[in-house]
Write a protein that holds these residues in place. Structure first.
Motif, PDB file in Angstrom:
ATOM      1  N   VAL A   1       0.977  -1.058   0.047  1.00 35.76           N
ATOM      2  CA  VAL A   1       0.171   0.145   0.022  1.00 35.76           C
ATOM      3  C   VAL A   1       1.003   1.417   0.105  1.00 35.76           C
ATOM      4  O   VAL A   1       1.665   1.367   0.923  1.00 35.76           O
ATOM      5  CB  VAL A   1      -0.975   0.014   1.260  1.00 35.76           C
ATOM      6  N   TRP A   2       0.817   2.100  -0.756  1.00 37.58           N
ATOM      7  CA  TRP A   2       1.631   3.464  -0.935  1.00 37.58           C
ATOM      8  C   TRP A   2       0.844   4.353   0.018  1.00 37.58           C
ATOM      9  O   TRP A   2      -0.320   4.630  -0.104  1.00 37.58           O
ATOM     10  CB  TRP A   2       1.451   3.924  -2.610  1.00 37.58           C
TER      11      TRP A   2
ATOM     12  N   GLY B   1       5.687   3.006   0.586  1.00 35.55           N
ATOM     13  CA  GLY B   1       4.677   2.281   0.436  1.00 35.55           C
ATOM     14  C   GLY B   1       5.217   1.042   1.592  1.00 35.55           C
ATOM     15  O   GLY B   1       6.409   0.807   1.934  1.00 35.55           O
TER      16      GLY B   1
ATOM     17  N   TYR C   1       8.614  -0.007   0.286  1.00 35.94           N
ATOM     18  CA  TYR C   1       8.511  -0.052  -1.108  1.00 35.94           C
ATOM     19  C   TYR C   1       8.293   1.361  -1.764  1.00 35.94           C
ATOM     20  O   TYR C   1       8.051   2.406  -0.827  1.00 35.94           O
ATOM     21  CB  TYR C   1       7.176  -0.692  -1.882  1.00 35.94           C
TER      22      TYR C   1
ATOM     23  N   GLY D   1       5.605   0.248  -6.491  1.00 36.43           N
ATOM     24  CA  GLY D   1       5.679  -1.134  -5.739  1.00 36.43           C
ATOM     25  C   GLY D   1       6.877  -1.935  -5.860  1.00 36.43           C
ATOM     26  O   GLY D   1       6.762  -3.000  -5.524  1.00 36.43           O
TER      27      GLY D   1
END
Length: 267
Positions: A159-160, A167, A186, A190
């Motif tokens: 999830v950003w 993320g 991240y 992603g």
């Protein structure tokens, strides 16, 4: 605004017991957030405007006990006060509410969903992250974002979190010699950021590759030098043969002169 948030919640004695009781010892409770911090210390090494606390008490005011997430992240804050570092996180001194909290769920985790959920929500903490690899029916990772004062589950893995610039997600990997599912940071695309161990290994591989390329270049240079030396030797041999032919030609011309023949007018 901050003082209003700090005064909206007053836990009952039973809630206090569940909210503030230290979690049972669990090696993963040290390693999982420790990995996140170790990576952030590299990723944001040049930044001095963030603080990531691990198993540190967040104090609402001096009359209340602390609430202790497994990890929390604050932004736009002084990273270090002095060489003794922070012993705790006092909201009335910091004046910055954490942007992110992480809870690692144990076998009995009801209070992570009730008392702490409400407490974090009332404080205005933007992201509330819950992780447990023990789950079977629910996702191992849940990321909740505060929207209009209420937490809403965010979809995806990772999830950003644009407000943080990171993320968060989970996948299998190896850290500290253990292969299992871990939490990682991240980028916006992603792509998982490497762990410190992976970075060291990657750097070592890169250095080895550079060394091999340098060795190959040295070998090619040596081969070129050998070829150049061989060409020089052949040129020297040709020059010697030409000199010998010239000497024999001069000897023949001298012999002809001795015989009364002009070698220059043989026609």
């Amino acid at each position: 605004m901050l003082n209003d948030k700090l005064s909206t919640y007053s836990p009952s004695p039973e809630e206090r017991k569940n909210l503030y009781q230290p979690p049972p010892d669990n090696e993963l409770k040290e390693l999982i957030p420790g990995l996140l911090k170790a990576k952030l210390l590299i990723l944001w090494a040049e930044r001095m405007d963030w603080f990531l606390g691990l198993n540190m008490g967040i104090y609402q005011d001096s009359d209340q006990e602390s609430i202790m997430p497994d990890a929390f992240l604050s932004l736009d804050i002084e990273r270090f006060y002095h060489e003794e570092l922070r012993p705790n996180y006092l909201l009335w001194n910091e004046n910055i509410i954490p942007s992110f909290v992480l809870e690692l769920l144990s076998a009995t985790y009801h209070q992570k969903y009730t008392g702490k959920w409400e407490r974090y929500q009332d404080l205005g903490i933007l992201y509330y992250v819950i992780y447990s690899s023990r789950r079977r029916r629910k996702p191992h990772l849940e990321v909740y974002k505060l929207v209009n004062g209420k937490y809403e589950l965010q979809s995806g893995n990772p999830v950003w979190m644009p407000e943080i610039g990171l993320g968060i997600g989970c996948e299998r990997g190896n850290y500290s010699g253990v292969t299992r599912e871990w939490l990682y940071w991240y980028d916006a695309d992603g792509t998982r950021y490497l762990t410190p161990e992976e970075q060291v290994k990657q750097s070592a591989q890169r250095l080895q590759q550079e060394s091999q390329r340098a060795q190959q270049e040295a070998q090619r240079a040596q081969q070129e030098a050998q070829r150049a030396q061989q060409e020089a030797q052949r040129a020297q041999q040709e020059a010697q043969r030409a000199e010998q032919l010239a000497q024999r030609s001069e000897q023949l011309a001298q012999r002809l002169r001795e015989l009364g023949v002009d070698p220059d007018n043989l026609n």
